[in-house]
Design a protein around this motif. Structure first.
Motif, short mmCIF file in Angstrom:
data_model
loop_
_atom_site.label_atom_id
_atom_site.label_comp_id
_atom_site.label_asym_id
_atom_site.label_seq_id
_atom_site.Cartn_x
_atom_site.Cartn_y
_atom_site.Cartn_z
N LYS A 1 2.18 19.86 6.64
CA LYS A 1 2.31 19.42 5.26
C LYS A 1 3.62 18.64 5.10
O LYS A 1 4.68 19.10 5.52
CB LYS A 1 2.32 20.62 4.30
N SER A 2 3.53 17.47 4.49
CA SER A 2 4.71 16.64 4.25
C SER A 2 5.40 17.06 2.96
O SER A 2 4.75 17.21 1.92
CB SER A 2 4.29 15.17 4.17
N VAL A 3 6.72 17.27 3.02
CA VAL A 3 7.49 17.73 1.88
C VAL A 3 8.46 16.64 1.43
O VAL A 3 9.30 16.18 2.22
CB VAL A 3 8.28 19.01 2.22
N THR A 4 8.35 16.25 0.15
CA THR A 4 9.26 15.23 -0.39
C THR A 4 9.78 15.57 -1.78
O THR A 4 10.53 14.80 -2.37
CB THR A 4 8.57 13.84 -0.47
N PHE B 1 5.87 22.78 7.66
CA PHE B 1 6.34 21.85 6.64
C PHE B 1 7.22 20.80 7.31
O PHE B 1 8.27 21.11 7.86
CB PHE B 1 7.12 22.59 5.56
N CYS B 2 6.77 19.54 7.25
CA CYS B 2 7.53 18.41 7.79
C CYS B 2 8.28 17.77 6.63
O CYS B 2 7.68 17.12 5.77
CB CYS B 2 6.58 17.41 8.45
N VAL B 3 9.59 17.95 6.60
CA VAL B 3 10.40 17.51 5.47
C VAL B 3 10.88 16.08 5.70
O VAL B 3 11.68 15.82 6.60
CB VAL B 3 11.60 18.44 5.26
N GLN B 4 10.36 15.15 4.88
CA GLN B 4 10.76 13.74 4.98
C GLN B 4 11.66 13.38 3.80
O GLN B 4 11.35 12.47 3.02
CB GLN B 4 9.52 12.85 5.01
N HIS B 5 12.77 14.08 3.68
CA HIS B 5 13.70 13.87 2.57
C HIS B 5 15.06 14.38 3.03
O HIS B 5 15.22 15.58 3.29
CB HIS B 5 13.23 14.65 1.35
N HIS C 1 0.85 -1.20 0.00
CA HIS C 1 0.00 0.00 0.00
C HIS C 1 0.88 1.24 0.00
O HIS C 1 1.87 1.32 0.75
CB HIS C 1 -0.89 0.01 1.23
N CYS C 2 0.54 2.20 -0.84
CA CYS C 2 1.25 3.48 -0.91
C CYS C 2 0.34 4.56 -0.35
O CYS C 2 -0.66 4.91 -0.98
CB CYS C 2 1.66 3.79 -2.34
N ALA C 3 0.69 5.09 0.83
CA ALA C 3 -0.17 6.08 1.48
C ALA C 3 -0.04 7.47 0.87
O ALA C 3 -0.85 8.35 1.14
CB ALA C 3 0.15 6.15 2.97
N ASN C 4 0.97 7.68 0.05
CA ASN C 4 1.20 8.97 -0.59
C ASN C 4 0.41 9.03 -1.90
O ASN C 4 0.75 8.35 -2.86
CB ASN C 4 2.70 9.16 -0.85
N THR C 5 -0.60 9.87 -1.93
CA THR C 5 -1.46 9.96 -3.12
C THR C 5 -1.02 11.07 -4.07
O THR C 5 -1.67 11.31 -5.07
CB THR C 5 -2.92 10.20 -2.72
N THR D 1 2.97 9.49 3.97
CA THR D 1 2.61 10.84 4.40
C THR D 1 1.85 10.85 5.72
O THR D 1 1.82 11.87 6.41
CB THR D 1 1.77 11.55 3.32
N HIS D 2 1.22 9.72 6.08
CA HIS D 2 0.52 9.65 7.36
C HIS D 2 1.49 9.78 8.54
O HIS D 2 1.07 10.14 9.65
CB HIS D 2 -0.25 8.33 7.48
N ARG D 3 2.75 9.51 8.29
CA ARG D 3 3.75 9.61 9.36
C ARG D 3 4.02 11.05 9.76
O ARG D 3 4.48 11.32 10.87
CB ARG D 3 5.07 8.97 8.93
N ALA D 4 3.76 12.01 8.86
CA ALA D 4 4.10 13.41 9.14
C ALA D 4 3.45 13.90 10.42
O ALA D 4 4.11 14.51 11.27
CB ALA D 4 3.72 14.28 7.95
N ASN D 5 2.16 13.64 10.58
CA ASN D 5 1.47 14.09 11.79
C ASN D 5 1.97 13.37 13.04
O ASN D 5 2.05 13.95 14.12
CB ASN D 5 -0.04 13.92 11.64
N GLU D 6 2.32 12.09 12.89
CA GLU D 6 2.89 11.35 14.02
C GLU D 6 4.22 11.97 14.44
O GLU D 6 4.49 12.13 15.64
CB GLU D 6 3.12 9.88 13.64
#
Length: 234
Positions: free
Chosen positions: A137-140, A178-182, A34-38, A82-87
């Motif tokens: 907001k998740s930034v990648t 902005f939560c940067v996951q990169h 499953h890919c949670a990033n749409t 992207t669901h991890r950003a809020n966590e």
């Protein structure tokens, strides 16, 4: 945030239908995750790249695997879920890692707004402080050594900016975080070449008093931890 169990390593075959990714695990097993990033996931989903998946034994799930991380051709690790950003932000707020918000003691998640029945990710409160509403907001997206948001036109994002501006008018504090996951992104800009209207809405939000923060994370197959503030460039 430490992953609850060891992630499964594999090689990305392809991502398709937005929610699905085919992966070949190290033992040769082919699985669909499953890919949670749409979003568009530009620069995050090239076939042949190394990926990591989490596994869930819940029999009610259609897919047991979820795509968590990818390593791109430059060796950067990217958080796909992207669901991890809020966590991550909830954990950082609780540990007072986000310096600009460290004075707040109480944290509420998924707060419903009276003006339009929409929801904001967090409401923070503290003795003698105005309530502070935070939208994450998740930034990648990385292009030409620059991090960007959004990676696709986001009408929902426009609405969130207007909601934050309205909250400031009501006497509250409002923050776009902005939560940067990169691991290759060291500053964030608005992708006006992708969504020009988002830049317009953000300019109006800034003029109304909405604050902008950007934080990056230490990412590995063992953990993702928000660890430092990075510049937002507008």
């Amino acid at each position: 945030m430490f992953f609850n169990a060891k992630l499964y390593q594999g090689t990305l075959i392809k991502r398709y239908k937005r929610f699905l990714a085919d992966v070949k695990l190290e033992d040769g097993t082919l699985v669909t995750a499953h890919c949670a990033n749409t979003g568009a996931m530009t620069g995050c989903a090239e076939p042949g790249w190394q990926v990591w998946l989490s596994h869930n034994n819940n029999p009610k799930r259609k897919l047991a695997y979820s795509w968590e991380l990818v390593k791109n051709g430059a060796g950067h690790i990217i958080g796909i879920n992207t669901h991890r950003a809020n966590e991550l932000v909830a954990e950082a707020l609780g540990n007072h890692v986000i310096e600009e918000l460290a004075a707040y003691q109480l944290i509420k998640r998924e707060v419903k707004l009276a003006q339009d029945n929409s929801r904001i990710d967090f409401m923070l409160s503290g003795l003698g402080l105005p309530d502070c509403f935070v939208e994450v907001k998740s930034v990648t997206l990385l292009q030409d050594d620059q991090g960007y948001f959004p990676d696709a036109v986001t009408l929902r994002g426009h609405k969130h900016l207007r909601a934050l501006a309205e909250l400031v008018k009501q006497g509250n504090r409002a923050v776009l975080l902005f939560c940067v996951q990169h691991t290759g992104i060291h500053s964030v800009k608005i992708a006006q070449h992708i969504d020009k209207q988002y830049g317009v809405e953000l300019k109006l939000a800034l003029a109304s008093g909405v604050e902008i923060l950007a934080y990056s994370a230490n990412i590995s197959p063992e953990k993702i931890l928000i660890n430092q503030s990075i510049p937002f460039i507008f």
